[in-house]
Design an enzyme around this catalytic site. Structure first.
Site, mmCIF file in Angstrom:
data_model
loop_
_atom_site.group_PDB
_atom_site.id
_atom_site.type_symbol
_atom_site.label_atom_id
_atom_site.label_comp_id
_atom_site.label_asym_id
_atom_site.label_seq_id
_atom_site.Cartn_x
_atom_site.Cartn_y
_atom_site.Cartn_z
ATOM 1 N N ASN A 112 0.838 -1.202 0.000
ATOM 2 C CA ASN A 112 0.000 0.000 0.000
ATOM 3 C C ASN A 112 0.867 1.244 0.000
ATOM 4 O O ASN A 112 1.976 1.257 0.534
ATOM 5 C CB ASN A 112 -0.972 -0.017 1.193
ATOM 6 C CG ASN A 112 -0.396 0.687 2.406
ATOM 7 O OD1 ASN A 112 -0.474 1.923 2.521
ATOM 8 N ND2 ASN A 112 0.222 -0.074 3.301
ATOM 9 N N PHE A 116 -1.664 8.364 4.310
ATOM 10 C CA PHE A 116 -2.495 8.959 5.386
ATOM 11 C C PHE A 116 -3.724 9.734 4.881
ATOM 12 O O PHE A 116 -3.945 10.873 5.292
ATOM 13 C CB PHE A 116 -1.676 9.924 6.262
ATOM 14 C CG PHE A 116 -0.517 9.337 6.996
ATOM 15 C CD1 PHE A 116 -0.380 7.975 7.185
ATOM 16 C CD2 PHE A 116 0.455 10.183 7.524
ATOM 17 C CE1 PHE A 116 0.708 7.445 7.881
ATOM 18 C CE2 PHE A 116 1.544 9.670 8.217
ATOM 19 C CZ PHE A 116 1.674 8.311 8.384
ATOM 20 N N SER A 181 5.756 5.230 8.477
ATOM 21 C CA SER A 181 5.099 4.925 7.212
ATOM 22 C C SER A 181 6.039 5.286 6.068
ATOM 23 O O SER A 181 6.636 6.360 6.075
ATOM 24 C CB SER A 181 3.809 5.727 7.075
ATOM 25 O OG SER A 181 3.408 5.699 5.718
ATOM 26 N N ASN A 247 5.820 -1.405 11.352
ATOM 27 C CA ASN A 247 5.044 -0.917 10.208
ATOM 28 C C ASN A 247 5.373 -1.786 8.975
ATOM 29 O O ASN A 247 6.043 -2.811 9.109
ATOM 30 C CB ASN A 247 5.403 0.560 9.957
ATOM 31 C CG ASN A 247 4.217 1.350 9.441
ATOM 32 O OD1 ASN A 247 3.526 0.889 8.529
ATOM 33 N ND2 ASN A 247 3.972 2.516 9.998
#
Ligand SMILES: Cc1cc2nc3c(=O)[nH]c(=O)nc-3n(C[C@H](O)[C@H](O)[C@H](O)COP(=O)(O)O)c2cc1C
Length: 333
Positions: A112, A116, A181, A247
């Site tokens: 992905n 955000f 991220s 993550n």
């Protein structure tokens, strides 16, 4: 039923459409309450107490699934021991252009690059307040994962985290500071010690009063041991309460699809467990660790608990195994 009928149907559709479809359904009380009968977890051995909070079982829904906190009561119905909402940024933002979620069924994985997308503080605090007022607030602990706006410079990032921390404090049982991220440019540089210290210090100061909340840092699986040690030093110096490992990874060497973004699911399992083990040894088992990455089965969950995790989280496993994954795991743990 899920794996034979529903998942093949879902996997014909665009992953993000399925995600919205699932969340829309899970917002409907009658729908998730009807699943609750089958999802119920009754295993008192799994009750976990951490930071003064009671977790009915150690498995939570990981950040990114319910970014906008639209389905809080559903996570309890599906048997999760807790839920982590977000990542939330101060202002609403659209995230990266679509498509931005890709399945790799042969590897039980996802890539992905969401970036955000979220409704922002104002809308989300209103939604949380309305839920509180309605009396439907779930009994499970709720973690809130916060991040920086894409347009905020790294130097100014601390302000974003502090603003979200202050606004969301009345609704959080714990906070997760997301600096890991791969889909917000430069974000992961905040894992470096000086940058991380500068970011967390104002939060630590604001967190001294009576309404103090546990604060944990979520790290990337791509850090080396030296980099992890410097995050651990920052956690110790600032008396933070724990760490989330991990993550998604930018290492896509184990999968055929090379889309830009973070890889999650089965290919991440081993690396995230190694990091949990490393942190547990480095801290003498004293720092609470939330283990996440590639959990699909009770064996995967046990592996992370044995490595030193106190709590666990699932994202990709939920997509592949379906809505009863928590019960399936908890019954066998
Ligand atoms: C589509 C997608 C969106 C995600 N969004 C977030 C996010 O907003 N914040 C965050 O901290 N982690 C996010 N994650 C990472 C997950 O919380 C988790 O750390 C990671 O996927 C590894 O767990 P898994 O292998 O069980 O999926 C996301 C993961 C996926 C697959």
């Amino acid at each position: 039923m899920y794996k034979n009928v529903i998942r093949p149907l879902f996997f014909q559709l665009n992953p993000e459409c399925v995600h919205h479809l699932a969340l829309t359904a899970l917002r409907v009380p009658l729908f998730h309450q009807s699943l609750a009968t089958y999802a119920k977890v009754a295993n008192p051995k799994l009750e976990t107490k951490l930071w003064g909070l009671n977790f009915g079982n150690p498995i939570g829904i990981a950040a990114g699934f319910d970014k906008d906190a639209v389905a809080l009561p559903a996570w309890e119905s599906l048997g999760f021991g807790y839920a982590e909402i977000g990542t939330i940024t101060p202002k609403p933002q659209p995230g990266n252009p679509k498509p931005r979620i890709f399945r790799i069924p042969s590897s039980q994985a996802l890539i992905n690059r969401m970036g955000f997308p979220n409704d922002g503080l104002e809308a989300i605090t209103c939604r949380l307040e309305a839920l509180k007022q309605s009396g439907r607030w779930p009994k499970i602990p709720i973690g809130i994962n916060i991040g920086k706006q894409k347009t905020t410079s790294l130097e100014e990032a601390g302000k974003d985290y502090l603003e979200s921390f202050l606004a969301l404090r009345p609704y959080a049982d714990y906070f997760a500071i997301n600096i890991s991220s791969p889909n917000t440019p430069g974000l992961r540089l905040l894992q470096q010690k000086d940058a991380l210290n500068a970011l967390v210090r104002p939060i630590v100061e604001a967190n001294l009063g009576a309404d103090s909340k546990p604060v944990v840092i979520k790290i990337a699986p791509d850090l080396d041991e030296k980099e992890i040690m410097s995050v651990l030093e920052c956690i110790a110096e600032n008396h933070l309460h724990g760490i989330i490992a991990t993550n998604t990874t930018i290492d896509k060497s184990s999968v055929s699809l090379k889309e830009e973004g973070g890889l999650s699911g089965a290919p991440l399992r081993q690396r995230s467990t190694e990091i949990i083990r490393f942190i547990s040894r480095a801290t003498g088992g004293k720092l609470p660790i939330i283990g996440v990455g590639g959990i699909f089965t009770a064996d995967d969950a046990r592996e992370k608990l044995d490595a030193g995790a106190s709590l666990l989280q699932i994202y990709t496993g939920f997509i592949y195994e379906g809505p009863f994954i928590v019960r399936q795991i908890c019954n066998k743990l």
